[in-house]
Design an enzyme around this catalytic site. Structure first.
Site, PDB file in Angstrom:
ATOM      1  N   MET A  30       0.854  -1.190   0.000  1.00 44.75           N
ATOM      2  CA  MET A  30       0.000   0.000   0.000  1.00 44.75           C
ATOM      3  C   MET A  30       0.889   1.240   0.000  1.00 44.75           C
ATOM      4  SD  MET A  30      -3.428  -0.978   2.049  1.00 44.75           S
ATOM      5  CE  MET A  30      -2.848  -0.785   3.714  1.00 44.75           C
ATOM      6  N   ALA A  32       4.122   3.797   1.025  1.00 48.31           N
ATOM      7  CA  ALA A  32       4.880   4.192   2.225  1.00 48.31           C
ATOM      8  C   ALA A  32       6.001   3.155   2.422  1.00 48.31           C
ATOM      9  CB  ALA A  32       3.983   4.302   3.445  1.00 48.31           C
ATOM     10  N   HIS A  37       9.400  -3.655   3.184  1.00 51.97           N
ATOM     11  CA  HIS A  37       9.015  -3.895   1.781  1.00 51.97           C
ATOM     12  C   HIS A  37      10.252  -4.206   0.935  1.00 51.97           C
ATOM     13  CE1 HIS A  37       5.693  -0.938   2.991  1.00 51.97           C
ATOM     14  NE2 HIS A  37       5.039  -2.051   2.698  1.00 51.97           N
ATOM     15  N   GLY A 147       5.270 -10.160   4.238  1.00 51.96           N
ATOM     16  CA  GLY A 147       6.050 -10.144   5.477  1.00 51.96           C
ATOM     17  C   GLY A 147       5.331 -10.903   6.585  1.00 51.96           C
ATOM     18  N   GLN A 148       6.120 -11.537   7.437  1.00 46.97           N
ATOM     19  CA  GLN A 148       5.549 -12.293   8.565  1.00 46.97           C
ATOM     20  C   GLN A 148       4.839 -11.383   9.570  1.00 46.97           C
ATOM     21  OE1 GLN A 148       8.087 -15.115  10.850  1.00 46.97           O
ATOM     22  NE2 GLN A 148       6.758 -14.539  12.562  1.00 46.97           N
ATOM     23  N   LYS A 149       5.170 -10.086   9.560  1.00 44.00           N
ATOM     24  CA  LYS A 149       4.521  -9.187  10.525  1.00 44.00           C
ATOM     25  C   LYS A 149       2.999  -9.292  10.420  1.00 44.00           C
ATOM     26  CE  LYS A 149       2.984  -5.293  10.783  1.00 44.00           C
ATOM     27  NZ  LYS A 149       2.567  -4.102  10.125  1.00 44.00           N
ATOM     28  N   GLN A 153      -2.693 -12.263   7.790  1.00 40.01           N
ATOM     29  CA  GLN A 153      -2.881 -12.002   6.355  1.00 40.01           C
ATOM     30  C   GLN A 153      -2.263 -13.126   5.517  1.00 40.01           C
ATOM     31  OE1 GLN A 153      -2.640  -7.997   4.433  1.00 40.01           O
ATOM     32  NE2 GLN A 153      -0.545  -8.578   4.011  1.00 40.01           N
TER      33      GLN A 153
HETATM   34  O1  PAF Z   1      -0.107  -5.799   3.600  1.00 42.23           O
HETATM   35  C1  PAF Z   1      -0.541  -4.875   2.865  1.00 42.23           C
HETATM   36  O2  PAF Z   1       0.110  -3.872   2.642  1.00 42.23           O
HETATM   37  C2  PAF Z   1      -1.929  -4.999   2.257  1.00 42.23           C
HETATM   38  O3  PAF Z   1      -2.810  -5.644   3.120  1.00 42.23           O
HETATM   39  C3  PAF Z   1      -1.907  -5.680   0.864  1.00 42.23           C
HETATM   40  C4  PAF Z   1      -1.436  -7.119   0.944  1.00 42.23           C
HETATM   41  C5  PAF Z   1      -1.009  -4.894  -0.085  1.00 42.23           C
HETATM   42  C6  PAF Z   1      -3.332  -5.685   0.284  1.00 42.23           C
HETATM   43  O4  PAF Z   1      -3.839  -4.404   0.138  1.00 42.23           O
END
Ligand code: PAF
Length: 283
Positions: A30, A32, A37, A147-149, A153
Site C-alpha cells: 500500500m 509508504a 518492503h 512479510g511475517q509481521k 494475512q
Molecule cells: O499488507 C498490505 O500492505 C496490504 O494488506 C496488501 C497485501 C497490499 C493488500 O492491500
C-alpha cells in the site's frame, strides 16, 4: 523501471513475459515503502526474472472509522526507493479502475478471517483477500512475497490460494525490525516521540514470553498472562486487543503448546493500532 497504471496493460505485459519464459515475482504493497518492503523486493529479485511491486491503498480493507484518509502516501519517495532497489515494474492502479461501478464480487472466508485482528476489524480480511485475488489475476506471479509481521494475512492468503487453486507460490519473509525491535510498519509514522519509545515494549514482551516458553517454564496461559502483564506495565499502551499463544494454522488460542506456536498481539498506543508476532518452536 516501468510504471503502469492501466490494468489491461499490466495483464498484457505479464502475458508477454510469461510467453518469453520469464517468471514474475510480485510484492503487493500500500506504499509508504520501508525496509520491510525492500527486503521482500530483494528476495523476489533473487528468485524471479521480473519483479512487480503494486502500490495501492485499498479502500475496501479499511473500516469506516479507520485510517484510510490519513494512511501515509509518498508516491515520489516510493518510486525512488523501488527504482534504487532495481524493481522492474510498479503497478499503480486507481481505485475507480480496481472497483468500477457495478463491482460486486468479494472473497469471503469464514473462521480464519474472524479471529485475532478480524474480531476488531470486521470486513478487513475480505477486503485484503479480494484485492490480492484481483492483483494475482492481473500480475500473474509465479511467486508472491509477504512479510511475517502480517501473519494472519499470510495465513488467509495461503488458504485462498489453496482453496481457489491459484498456481503460485507464497513466500513469507521475516519481519524487519528497528534497532529496538519495533516491527517496521507504515503506521509507525503515526507515533509521536514518547509513543515511539513506548512501542519497544511490544517486541520485548513477545521475546520474553518466547524465552519463557522455550525454557519450558510456561504453558499458553502463563505466556498470555506474561504478555498482558508486560504490555500493561507500559502506561502509553491504551488498549490490548489480543495478546496470547495461538495455533499458527488455525489461529485459535492454544490450550497446550504444539511444535510450532504463534505468539501474537494487537495493541493501541494512543490511537495507533500496532500488531506483531513471533513463531516459537517447542522442542
Ligand atoms: O499488507 C498490505 O500492505 C496490504 O494488506 C496488501 C497485501 C497490499 C493488500 O492491500
Amino acid at each position: 523501471m516501468e510504471s503502469i497504471r492501466t490494468l489491461r496493460i499490466m495483464q498484457e505485459t505479464s502475458k508477454r513475459s510469461l510467453h518469453q519464459g520469464k517468471s514474475i515475482g510480485f510484492v503487493p504493497t500500500m506504499g509508504a515503502i520501508h525496509r520491510g518492503h525492500l527486503s521482500l523486493v530483494k528476495r523476489a529479485k533473487g528468485e524471479t526474472d521480473i519483479v512487480v511491486v503494486s502500490i495501492f491503498v485499498n479502500p475496501i480493507q479499511f473500516g469506516k472509522n479507520e485510517d484510510f484518509d490519513k494512511y501515509p502516501r509518498d508516491l515520489d519517495g516510493d518510486i525512488g526507493k523501488l527504482r534504487e532497489e532495481g524493481v522492474d515494474i510498479i503497478l499503480m492502479p486507481e481505485a475507480k479502475t480496481m472497483y468500477p461501478q457495478g463491482f460486486s464480487t468479494s472473497i469471503l472466508m469464514g473462521g480464519l478471517s474472524e479471529r485475532l485482528c478480524g474480531a476488531y476489524r470486521p470486513g478487513h480480511f475480505t477486503g485484503v483477500a479480494t484485492v490480492v485475488c484481483k492483483l494475482f489475476n492481473i500480475v500473474k506471479p509465479a511467486r508472491a512475497y509477504f512479510g511475517q509481521k502480517d501473519f494472519q494475512q499470510t495465513v488467509i492468503i495461503r488458504r485462498m490460494a489453496e482453496d481457489l487453486n491459484m498456481d503460485l507460490e507464497l513466500v513469507v519473509c521475516p519481519t524487519i525490525r528497528e534497532g529496538d525491535g519495533l516491527a517496521m510498519s507504515s503506521r509507525n509514522a503515526y507515533l509521536d516521540t514518547a509513543e515511539r519509545k513506548a512501542a519497544a515494549v511490544i517486541y520485548k514482551s513477545l521475546l520474553s514470553a518466547s524465552e519463557m516458553m522455550k525454557g519450558g517454564a510456561a504453558g499458553p496461559e502463563e505466556a498470555k498472562r506474561h504478555l498482558n502483564e508486560a504490555l500493561k506495565a507500559e502506561p502509553l499502551i491504551a488498549e490490548i486487543q489480543y495478546a496470547g499463544a495461538y495455533d499458527p494454522q488455525t489461529l485459535e488460542e492454544l490450550s497446550a503448546f504444539k511444535k510450532q506456536n504463534l505468539l501474537a498481539l494487537a495493541v493501541k498506543i494512543g490511537s495507533t493500532r500496532l500488531i506483531d508476532n513471533v513463531l516459537v518452536e517447542k522442542k
